[in-house]
Enzyme design. Structure first.
Site: not given
Ligand code: FUB
Length: 446
Positions: A35, A207
């Protein structure tokens, strides 16, 4: 009082850690990172990733899932040498975070009036409600120390915060799948009710929003699962609150099946870059990821050209340091492969394997500096013994050197003369001259 004292000591110590790690893709080679939220502060690139770890037995939100307990920040002036500034925030030192949740997921950071605001999601203590919320920690420097606010931001439920400050100074926060709200001047509270961002694709998980502006176009970029795994997409608008128009794909789904991708986009020294992640060091468990960078280009109409992930990544590689040819830019269709040195310890990295006569790997953007190099050293291995040709530019380019690898089962460093070395920045290629295969760890010039 004792607790506060320990917390302060922890923050001070955290800012003292500084380990340099070298980049091609993935850019961080000694821990899992995911991320990546990249920002340019004071002429340096700072990356604020999540820090994937393997969950201790019985810990984390659920087994075989994302598991994170703290954040590091990394910085670089050339996108090649990265400094790890150490832990900047931990689940054990944020008052509202449930320190058994191991859920410090995707964060981001922004600067306003000389202060750095670090936004991060996490599972919260029961008194703050259920599920994820988002908090802020504030610092005077991009690498901290970051002091967390005592409570999470009111009215934010979800993950993956992304702050944005527009040219008129108005600030916004985006998060989850996918919400938006204006931020107050203090950057710590919402200035209005959260709204669902429109008109993004209605079906499939979205997301990790990342919003940026270029030439008056607001780009809402986000991972979207239309078919099992995430791909990076974008939609554009003339307003940071939307509505947006779906415009295209920035990066296709990872063919490896790595379920997530998560990104950020910055301009640095006149070039645009996409930061994203893949599970390079963890091929069998896609919740232990590694951050990468590739160059990103716009078309004249402002649309984004699709980015193809590379091993080579970005930045110049100093010819006098180790050039890891397994992070190639191009390779021959047959007889050229990459493998881990040690499948039980993937952080030991990769090796290149050339197995057919004429097979090759090309490595772009090597900086030979101002003086001609005279010798090349190659760390290689060949059971039967073999010969490598080091070429300038492409596999068909001028030959710089011919390196004979003695037969044997051990890695060995072989040195050979370089003819017609050229100063400046050039691409390189390594070509297998014989039928006997050879493995290559790195090469370096002097
Ligand atoms: O890294 C945990 C979660 O997985 C993140 O918050 C999302 O965007 C995905 O990458």
């Amino acid at each position: 009082m004792k607790k506060l004292h320990f917390h302060y000591l922890f923050m001070v110590l955290a800012t003292l850690v500084s380990i340099t790690v070298q980049g091609q893709n993935p850019i961080i080679r000694d821990q899992f990172t995911a991320d990546p939220s990249a920002r340019v502060f004071n002429g340096r690139v700072y990356v604020y990733p999540s820090h994937d770890i393997q969950a201790p037995p019985g810990k984390g939100l659920r087994s075989n899932w994302f598991c994170m307990e703290d954040y590091h920040v990394f910085s670089s002036s050339d996108l090649t040498e990265w400094t790890d500034h150490g832990v900047i925030l931990s689940q054990y030192t944020v008052p509202w975070v449930d320190s058994t949740s191991y859920s410090m997921w995707a964060p981001d950071c922004i600067e306003k009036d000389g202060k750095y605001y670090f936004y991060f999601p996490s599972g919260q203590k029961p008194e703050y409600g259920r599920g994820f919320t988002v908090g802020v920690a504030v610092a005077d420097h991009p690498e901290g120390p970051f002091i967390p606010q005592p409570k999470p931001i009111k009215n934010v439920r979800g993950i993956d915060p992304c702050p944005f400050i527009d040219k008129d100074g108005k600030a916004y926060l985006y998060w989850g799948n996918i919400m938006a709200a204006p931020l107050q001047d203090n950057m710590l509270e919402l200035a209005g009710d959260p709204v669902v961002v429109k008109e993004l694709p209605a079906r499939g998980l979205k997301e990790g929003p990342y919003l940026f502006e270029r030439n008056g176009i607001y780009y809402m970029t986000y991972p979207h699962v239309e078919n099992k795994t995430e791909r990076l997409e974008y939609a554009i608008s003339d307003n940071p609150m939307g509505p947006f128009t779906f415009t295209g794909v920035i990066m296709d789904e990872h063919p490896s099946g790595c379920w997530t991708n998560h990104h950020s986009i910055i301009e640095f020294n006149g070039q645009w870059y996409l930061f994203y992640h893949h599970n390079d060091f963890s091929p069998r468990f896609d919740k232990n990821r590694s951050i990468r960078i590739d160059s990103l280009f716009f078309n004249a109409d402002g649309t984004i050209r699709k980015v193809t992930p590379t091993e080579r990544g970005v930045g110049l590689t100093n010819a006098r340091k180790k050039i890891e040819i397994d992070r190639y830019s191009l390779k021959s269709e047959t007889g050229a492969a990459v493998a881990y040195h040690d499948t039980t310890d993937t952080f030991k990295g990769w090796k290149a394997i050339l197995s057919d006569r004429g097979s090759w790997m090309q490595y772009n953007a090597v900086d030979f500096g101002k003086k001609k190099v005279k010798k090349v050293r190659v760390m290689a291995k060949s059971e039967a013994g073999s010969t490598l040709q080091i070429m300038l530019g492409t596999p068909e380019g001028a030959q710089l050197s011919e390196v004979k690898i003695p037969g044997g089962a051990e890695w060995t460093t072989v040195q050979a003369k370089v003819k017609k070395g050229k100063p400046g920045v050039h691409n390189l290629a390594v070509v297998l001259k014989e039928d006997q295969s050879a493995e290559i760890d790195w090469l370096s010039f002097k």
